[in-house]
Design an enzyme around this catalytic site. Structure first.
Site, PDB file in Angstrom:
ATOM      1  CG  ASP A  71       6.571   5.568   6.166  1.00  0.00           C
ATOM      2  OD1 ASP A  71       7.584   6.949   6.097  1.00  0.00           O
ATOM      3  OD2 ASP A  71       6.540   4.945   6.919  1.00  0.00           O
TER       4      ASP A  71
ATOM      5  CG  ASP B  17      -0.102  -0.194   3.050  1.00  0.00           C
ATOM      6  OD1 ASP B  17       1.156  -0.852   2.224  1.00  0.00           O
ATOM      7  OD2 ASP B  17      -0.898   0.048   3.700  1.00  0.00           O
TER       8      ASP B  17
ATOM      9  NE  ARG C 102      -6.655  -3.586   8.052  1.00  0.00           N
ATOM     10  CZ  ARG C 102      -5.010  -2.721   8.184  1.00  0.00           C
ATOM     11  NH1 ARG C 102      -4.688  -2.177   6.876  1.00  0.00           N
ATOM     12  NH2 ARG C 102      -4.531  -3.700   9.074  1.00  0.00           N
TER      13      ARG C 102
ATOM     14  CG  ASP D 281      -4.443  -0.423  10.468  1.00  0.00           C
ATOM     15  OD1 ASP D 281      -3.331  -0.340   9.247  1.00  0.00           O
ATOM     16  OD2 ASP D 281      -3.895  -1.326  11.893  1.00  0.00           O
TER      17      ASP D 281
ATOM     18  CG  PHE E  11      -0.404   7.130  10.424  1.00  0.00           C
ATOM     19  CD1 PHE E  11       0.233   6.527  10.171  1.00  0.00           C
ATOM     20  CD2 PHE E  11      -1.923   6.948  10.736  1.00  0.00           C
ATOM     21  CE1 PHE E  11       0.513   4.956  10.545  1.00  0.00           C
ATOM     22  CE2 PHE E  11      -1.309   5.674  10.792  1.00  0.00           C
ATOM     23  CZ  PHE E  11      -0.589   4.873  10.446  1.00  0.00           C
ATOM     24  CB  VAL E  12      -2.243   8.645   4.657  1.00  0.00           C
ATOM     25  CG1 VAL E  12      -1.691  10.022   4.360  1.00  0.00           C
ATOM     26  CG2 VAL E  12      -1.246   7.175   4.606  1.00  0.00           C
TER      27      VAL E  12
HETATM   28  P1  IMP Z   1       8.126   1.417   5.790  1.00  0.00           P
HETATM   29  O1  IMP Z   1       8.005  -0.669   6.310  1.00  0.00           O
HETATM   30  O2  IMP Z   1       8.099   2.044   6.366  1.00  0.00           O
HETATM   31  O3  IMP Z   1       8.308   1.592   4.441  1.00  0.00           O
HETATM   32  O4  IMP Z   1       6.545   0.964   6.014  1.00  0.00           O
HETATM   33  C1  IMP Z   1       5.341   0.413   5.443  1.00  0.00           C
HETATM   34  C2  IMP Z   1       4.113  -0.326   6.045  1.00  0.00           C
HETATM   35  O5  IMP Z   1       3.672   0.674   6.829  1.00  0.00           O
HETATM   36  C3  IMP Z   1       3.290  -0.416   5.069  1.00  0.00           C
HETATM   37  O6  IMP Z   1       2.946  -1.594   4.699  1.00  0.00           O
HETATM   38  C4  IMP Z   1       2.029   0.344   5.775  1.00  0.00           C
HETATM   39  O7  IMP Z   1       0.955  -1.496   6.497  1.00  0.00           O
HETATM   40  C5  IMP Z   1       2.748   0.694   6.678  1.00  0.00           C
HETATM   41  N1  IMP Z   1       2.729   2.046   7.086  1.00  0.00           N
HETATM   42  C6  IMP Z   1       3.404   3.423   7.022  1.00  0.00           C
HETATM   43  N2  IMP Z   1       3.073   4.411   6.479  1.00  0.00           N
HETATM   44  C7  IMP Z   1       1.665   4.432   7.066  1.00  0.00           C
HETATM   45  C8  IMP Z   1       0.155   5.380   7.637  1.00  0.00           C
HETATM   46  O8  IMP Z   1       0.669   6.091   6.813  1.00  0.00           O
HETATM   47  N3  IMP Z   1      -0.632   5.131   7.125  1.00  0.00           N
HETATM   48  C9  IMP Z   1      -0.858   3.426   8.319  1.00  0.00           C
HETATM   49  N4  IMP Z   1       0.420   2.018   7.729  1.00  0.00           N
HETATM   50  C10 IMP Z   1       1.262   2.733   7.322  1.00  0.00           C
HETATM   51 MG    MG Z   2       1.855  -3.225   5.506  1.00  0.00          MG
END
Ligand code: IMP
Ligand code: MG
Length: 195
Positions: free
Chosen positions: A121, A118, A183, A177, A170-171
């Site tokens: 980050d 999705d 969701r 979620d 945060f979105v």
């Molecule tokens: P990363 O490992 O930090 O790149 O984050 C990836 C995972 O963190 C995504 O698959 C999301 O499940 C969750 N995530 C990151 N940012 C957000 C947000 O702003 N809202 C909700 N879930 C997030």
């Molecule tokens: Mg995720």
């Protein structure tokens, strides 16, 4: 556009906890669906000459995105596997450790693999998945995300198919979620949390 609780339908309003509220809507349902249409064309073209593609969809957030994307693509060569991944543990920031389950049953050796998430980050989730998959000598590995958060990465990786850029906030909505809530929103909005 900020949405007050009174503008939301009952089921959504019931989800709102006292210390958090839906803020600015960043992407409407229409914007999301036209982007998915565009991404589906690009993915179809990219794999036009491939016989089979293993799609690894990261649950739970990417479920809606993956379902909508591949219901448009409608091609049997895309074999979708859902993998449970978590790193946020009910928080607004990544815990730094990525837990992956449901992964061991898939054989990636010699396959074309497309990872679908999705949101990109910190990069920790995608890089953990990429390392595991590359370890099995796939033919190719590509990545696809609906949202690209504009943030300093902990792990920088290349995203092949990207929907939208979003700011560092945060979105929620459309699969994303906070503590298991929001969701089902059909749009994507900022979540404002106080305290
Ligand atoms: P990363 O490992 O930090 O790149 O984050 C990836 C995972 O963190 C995504 O698959 C999301 O499940 C969750 N995530 C990151 N940012 C957000 C947000 O702003 N809202 C909700 N879930 C997030
Ligand atoms: Mg995720």
């Amino acid at each position: 556009m900020a949405v007050s609780n009174s503008n939301l339908n009952d089921s959504v309003a019931q989800q709102i906890l006292p210390d958090e509220k839906i803020g600015q809507i960043l992407l409407t349902k229409e914007q999301i669906s036209s982007c998915i249409q565009h991404l589906s064309c690009r993915i179809t073209q990219e794999y036009a000459d491939s016989e089979k593609v293993i799609v690894v969809s990261l649950l739970t957030g990417a479920k809606y995105f993956t379902n909508d994307l591949f219901s448009i693509v409608k091609c049997e060569k895309f074999k979708i596997h859902y993998v449970q991944v978590s790193s946020y543990n009910n928080s607004l920031k990544s815990s730094g450790s990525v837990e992956i389950s449901g992964f061991d049953k898939i054989n990636f050796c010699g396959e074309n693999v497309l990872i679908v998430d999705d949101i990109y980050d910190s990069g920790l989730t995608m890089s953990a998945l990429l390392a595991l998959i590359k370890n099995q000598n796939p033919k190719s590995v590509r990545t696809c995300v609906l949202l690209n958060k504009n943030v300093a990465r902990k792990q920088q990786i290349e995203i092949d198919f990207k929907g939208f850029d979003v700011p560092d906030c945060f979105v929620v909505g459309y699969g994303l979620d906070y503590k298991g809530q929001y969701r089902d929103l059909q749009y994507i909005a900022k979540l404002e949390v106080s305290g």
